[in-house]
Scaffold this motif. Structure first.
Motif, PDB file in Angstrom:
ATOM      1  N   ASN A   1      21.496  87.002  48.450  1.00  0.00           N
ATOM      2  CA  ASN A   1      21.188  85.347  48.280  1.00  0.00           C
ATOM      3  C   ASN A   1      19.848  85.782  47.777  1.00  0.00           C
ATOM      4  O   ASN A   1      18.760  85.606  47.608  1.00  0.00           O
ATOM      5  N   PRO A   2      20.575  85.996  46.312  1.00  0.00           N
ATOM      6  CA  PRO A   2      18.906  85.946  45.409  1.00  0.00           C
ATOM      7  C   PRO A   2      18.881  84.410  45.284  1.00  0.00           C
ATOM      8  O   PRO A   2      19.475  83.367  45.557  1.00  0.00           O
ATOM      9  N   PRO A   3      17.124  84.557  44.504  1.00  0.00           N
ATOM     10  CA  PRO A   3      16.833  83.691  44.220  1.00  0.00           C
ATOM     11  C   PRO A   3      17.628  82.461  43.454  1.00  0.00           C
ATOM     12  O   PRO A   3      18.100  83.368  42.626  1.00  0.00           O
ATOM     13  N   TYR A   4      17.849  81.409  43.493  1.00  0.00           N
ATOM     14  CA  TYR A   4      18.594  80.184  42.886  1.00  0.00           C
ATOM     15  C   TYR A   4      18.197  79.314  42.184  1.00  0.00           C
ATOM     16  O   TYR A   4      18.559  78.394  41.585  1.00  0.00           O
TER      17      TYR A   4
ATOM     18  N   GLU B   1      23.570  78.768  56.775  1.00  0.00           N
ATOM     19  CA  GLU B   1      24.758  78.863  55.323  1.00  0.00           C
ATOM     20  C   GLU B   1      24.286  80.198  55.207  1.00  0.00           C
ATOM     21  O   GLU B   1      26.167  80.808  54.596  1.00  0.00           O
ATOM     22  N   THR B   2      23.737  81.246  55.377  1.00  0.00           N
ATOM     23  CA  THR B   2      23.169  82.648  55.256  1.00  0.00           C
ATOM     24  C   THR B   2      23.894  83.384  55.881  1.00  0.00           C
ATOM     25  O   THR B   2      24.704  84.233  55.963  1.00  0.00           O
TER      26      THR B   2
ATOM     27  N   ASP C   1      30.041  76.682  53.395  1.00  0.00           N
ATOM     28  CA  ASP C   1      29.177  76.347  54.185  1.00  0.00           C
ATOM     29  C   ASP C   1      29.717  75.088  54.865  1.00  0.00           C
ATOM     30  O   ASP C   1      30.804  74.869  54.746  1.00  0.00           O
ATOM     31  N   TYR C   2      29.296  74.869  56.410  1.00  0.00           N
ATOM     32  CA  TYR C   2      29.308  74.275  57.220  1.00  0.00           C
ATOM     33  C   TYR C   2      29.279  72.706  56.615  1.00  0.00           C
ATOM     34  O   TYR C   2      30.647  71.481  57.858  1.00  0.00           O
ATOM     35  N   SER C   3      29.611  71.844  55.162  1.00  0.00           N
ATOM     36  CA  SER C   3      29.670  70.584  55.229  1.00  0.00           C
ATOM     37  C   SER C   3      30.722  70.595  53.993  1.00  0.00           C
ATOM     38  O   SER C   3      30.601  69.265  53.672  1.00  0.00           O
ATOM     39  N   GLY C   4      31.224  71.555  53.995  1.00  0.00           N
ATOM     40  CA  GLY C   4      32.493  71.975  52.631  1.00  0.00           C
ATOM     41  C   GLY C   4      31.952  72.121  51.708  1.00  0.00           C
ATOM     42  O   GLY C   4      32.418  72.109  50.688  1.00  0.00           O
TER      43      GLY C   4
ATOM     44  N   GLU D   1      28.337  86.808  57.932  1.00  0.00           N
ATOM     45  CA  GLU D   1      29.830  87.302  58.825  1.00  0.00           C
ATOM     46  C   GLU D   1      30.593  87.757  57.766  1.00  0.00           C
ATOM     47  O   GLU D   1      31.668  88.337  58.230  1.00  0.00           O
ATOM     48  N   ARG D   2      31.157  87.319  56.597  1.00  0.00           N
ATOM     49  CA  ARG D   2      31.973  87.669  55.964  1.00  0.00           C
ATOM     50  C   ARG D   2      31.639  88.920  55.269  1.00  0.00           C
ATOM     51  O   ARG D   2      32.969  90.182  55.549  1.00  0.00           O
ATOM     52  N   ALA D   3      30.499  89.491  55.303  1.00  0.00           N
ATOM     53  CA  ALA D   3      30.236  91.077  55.131  1.00  0.00           C
ATOM     54  C   ALA D   3      30.838  91.817  56.289  1.00  0.00           C
ATOM     55  O   ALA D   3      31.306  93.129  55.684  1.00  0.00           O
TER      56      ALA D   3
END
Ligand SMILES: C[S@@+](CC[C@H](N)C(=O)[O-])C[C@H]1O[C@@H](n2cnc3c(N)ncnc32)[C@H](O)[C@@H]1O
Length: 290
Positions: free
Chosen positions: A197-200, A96-97, A278-281, A102-104
């Motif tokens: 993508n920080p720790p979450y 997902e990252t 993400d790919y699963s919506g 890609e957006r970046a």
């Protein structure tokens, strides 16, 4: 023993150890041991393994059965089509990252000279919590005019990231910085883009994660504090000082955190430009401006 026999015997062993997609995992380990592309196994089902090959494979399957991540056993992972080394010092980059990367790079490539005031050096981006360097390196490869700072509090992670950057020949445009949050950034640093993508993961949820994550990803890369949102609070409060006026901040977050985060960031003066799935919506990325 033939290739097919090895696959048939090892698959139930991994299944019984709770490993997901056990046959695929055996095939990937076998392909690694035999130094073949996985699909070549299908053309070599009757090939008999030498004793040494069998011994190597047994060791690999045993490690996987102990729930060591496949990527650690293979030593690398593919991210945005780039082969990156990984170890227990860095989070294994997740599919997902790739969307965030890609957006970046799309944003940077649409604004190749950066926000007003950036010229002539080109865009300047910050990867906050770089880990393996996956985001910074993919962005540098796909946005050849961009320069990036990749920071992390973990010196061990930074040495993995540096080696990955060298492997992909982007070291000249990447500056690695050991930093607790934003503290080591020179005063006056200004970026067109901040990605993170920080720790979450909420601290109390870590014990229930699959062993591959709980026991092998660095705790530093997972633990987002009591409610998982500590780093977003910090980014909401501190990142604006380092963002150029027309810049963007793009953040990955955990499944289910979207609404709370929108409110948190809006309260801190951020405009939510979009929330991406993400790919699963499932909502996983926030694109923000000031
Ligand atoms: C979820 S990982 C993300 C790694 C990589 N960007 C990726 O997407 O795979 C978060 C990273 O933040 C780093 N980190 C944790 N606490 C930090 C802090 N206080 N300051 C800077 N980086 C930190 C961790 O070491 C880890 O590498």
């Amino acid at each position: 023993m033939t290739v097919l026999e090895v696959i048939k015997r090892s698959t139930p062993f991994l299944a019984q150890k709770g490993v997901e997609s056990p046959r695929l995992q055996v095939e990937l380990l076998l392909a690694h041991a035999l130094k073949l592309p996985r699909l070549q196994l299908y053309l070599n089902f009757e090939r008999v393994l030498a004793d040494a090959e069998l011994e190597t494979l047994r060791t690999l399957v045993k490690r996987r059965g102990q729930r060591e991540p496949l990527q650690h056993i293979l030593g690398s992972v593919s991210f945005c089509g780039l082969e990156l080394a990984v170890s227990s010092d860095v989070l294994i980059p997740r599919p997902e990252t790739e969307l965030l990367a890609e957006r970046a790079w799309n944003f940077l490539n649409l604004n190749p000279s950066g926000s007003p005031g950036t010229q002539p050096a080109g865009c300047h981006a910050l990867d906050f919590g770089t880990g393996s360097g996956c985001l910074a390196i993919a962005i540098a490869v796909k946005s050849p005019g961009a320069r990036l700072v990749a920071l992390d509090v973990s010196a061990a992670a930074l040495s993995v990231a540096r080696a990955n950057a060298e492997r992909h020949q982007v070291s000249d445009r990447l500056q690695f910085l050991e930093s607790q949050g934003f503290t080591a950034l020179p005063e006056g640093s200004a970026f067109d883009l901040i990605v993170s993508n920080p720790p979450y993961i909420p601290s109390g949820d870590i014990a229930a994660l699959p062993p591959e994550v709980r026991d092998h990803d660095p705790r530093l890369a997972l633990d987002g504090g009591a409610d998982g949102l500590d780093f977003y609070r910090r980014l909401a409060a501190e990142a604006g000082a380092f963002l150029r006026p027309a810049g963007r901040m793009m953040l990955e977050f955990g499944d289910g955190q979207s609404e709370t985060l929108r409110a948190l960031l809006a309260n801190a003066g951020w405009q939510v430009e979009s929330v991406e799935n993400d790919y699963s919506g499932r909502a996983r990325i926030l694109v923000l401006g000031r």
